[in-house]
Write an enzyme that holds these catalytic residues in place. Structure first.
Site: not given
Length: 340
Positions: A176-177
């Protein structure tokens, strides 16, 4: 970043370098001062580009120190940082880049190669088949569809195309970012498919650390549920068999206090947002994860870090292990209260 290998080093297939020696000035030509250069008595100019064949496994800096005996350690490290050293035609700046027999190390003593600095990631391993990076929180793994979006994928694509415009990278798995840590990319679509199809057999260990809210009283445990995605792109956890994709997460308490707990987390399955959902399921959402119920933003980011990735190299059969240090802020906020 710690990199561990098994005792048997596997050789890597290398591309033939395309380095051309620099053209020498013609003898007898006149310079700006009107004097003729290149007289028969002048000493020939040493070649600016030198190439060496690797005979045995070694780290790049150690190889250069042994090879360039006339240059000091600081001088060689500066050449590396300026991109004047390439392996199999590709600029390398990492001091501990692993060399293998048969590879060619080329040194340009005059003109540094322009190496574009990467943002939010560091390459910790690269060979002819794959790239392993450490990604910082805040960097996307791959584009969400917006033009000119900064991603790990886009930067690595530019990196591999410096040596050949037809080179590509392929995403094997994602973070995930706002999750930091170790992740891997393949250099061919075929290898990408092989790794994804044999992921359970190829990956020997994959662990995270999670900074979660509250006191996790049970020192270790296993969470099992079925996950599916809603229309709002949020993962939903169900205790009912078949109600989504089965997900299994194991955790172990590292340390904690009355506000936060630091957990070591192992994935038995790799579902989207799996750790985030399962931590919320047990009533201890990950710090900074408002989407799944967190109320605190103590570390200014999502409290999740991909700490370790250990896998069998699909080409050489070598066991490679990449371990990243636990973020200092995670340790700080989960530190036990001092005893009186």
């Amino acid at each position: 970043m710690n990199i561990r290998r098994n005792p048997k080093e596997g050789s890597k297939r290398g591309l033939r370098p395309g380095v051309n020696a620099k053209a020498q000035p013609k003898r007898g030509t006149k310079g700006p001062n009107g004097k003729t250069g290149g007289t028969s008595g002048a000493a020939p100019k040493a070649p600016a580009v030198k190439s060496y064949t690797v005979a045995e496994p070694a780290e790049l800096l150690a190889f250069l120190l042994k090879t360039l005996v006339s240059r000091g350690r600081n001088s060689i490290k500066s050449m590396l940082s300026r991109g004047q050293v390439s392996v199999n035609g590709k600029a390398v700046t990492k001091h501990n880049f692993q060399l293998h027999p048969g590879q060619t190390v080329t040194i340009d003593l005059e003109k540094p190669i322009q190496v574009k600095e990467m943002i939010g990631l560091t390459i910790v391993h690269e060979d002819d088949d794959l790239i392993v990076i450490q990604k910082e929180a805040g960097l996307l793994s791959i584009s969400t569809g917006e033009d000119n979006e900064l991603t790990a994928y886009r930067q690595l694509m530019e990196h591999v195309r410096q040596s050949n415009p037809h080179n590509r990278v392929f995403v094997v798995h994602r973070l995930d970012r706002d999750t930091s840590g170790v992740m891997m990319f393949a250099k061919s679509e075929q290898l990408q498919q092989t790794l994804q199809n044999t992921w359970k057999e190829t990956v020997k260990e994959r662990s995270y650390v999670a900074l979660v809210e509250g006191v996790v009283k049970k020192p270790e445990g296993t969470i099992s549920s079925w996950l599916k995605e809603t229309s709002t792109l949020k993962m939903y956890s169900s205790p009912h068999e078949g109600d989504g994709l089965h997900a299994v997460t194991r955790y172990k308490l590292i340390q904690g206090n009355r506000h936060f707990s630091l957990l070591e987390v192992h994935l038995e399955t790799g579902r989207k947002n799996q750790i985030r959902v399962h931590m919320s399921d047990i009533g201890h959402p990950i710090v900074g994860d408002k989407k799944y119920g967190a109320e605190t933003k103590a570390v200014g980011r999502l409290g999740l870090h991909a700490r370790l990735l250990s896998f069998v190299h699909p080409a050489s059969g070598e066991l490679l292990t990449f371990e990243s240090a636990i973020p200092k802020t995670f340790l700080k906020y989960s530190a036990p209260a001092p005893s009186n």
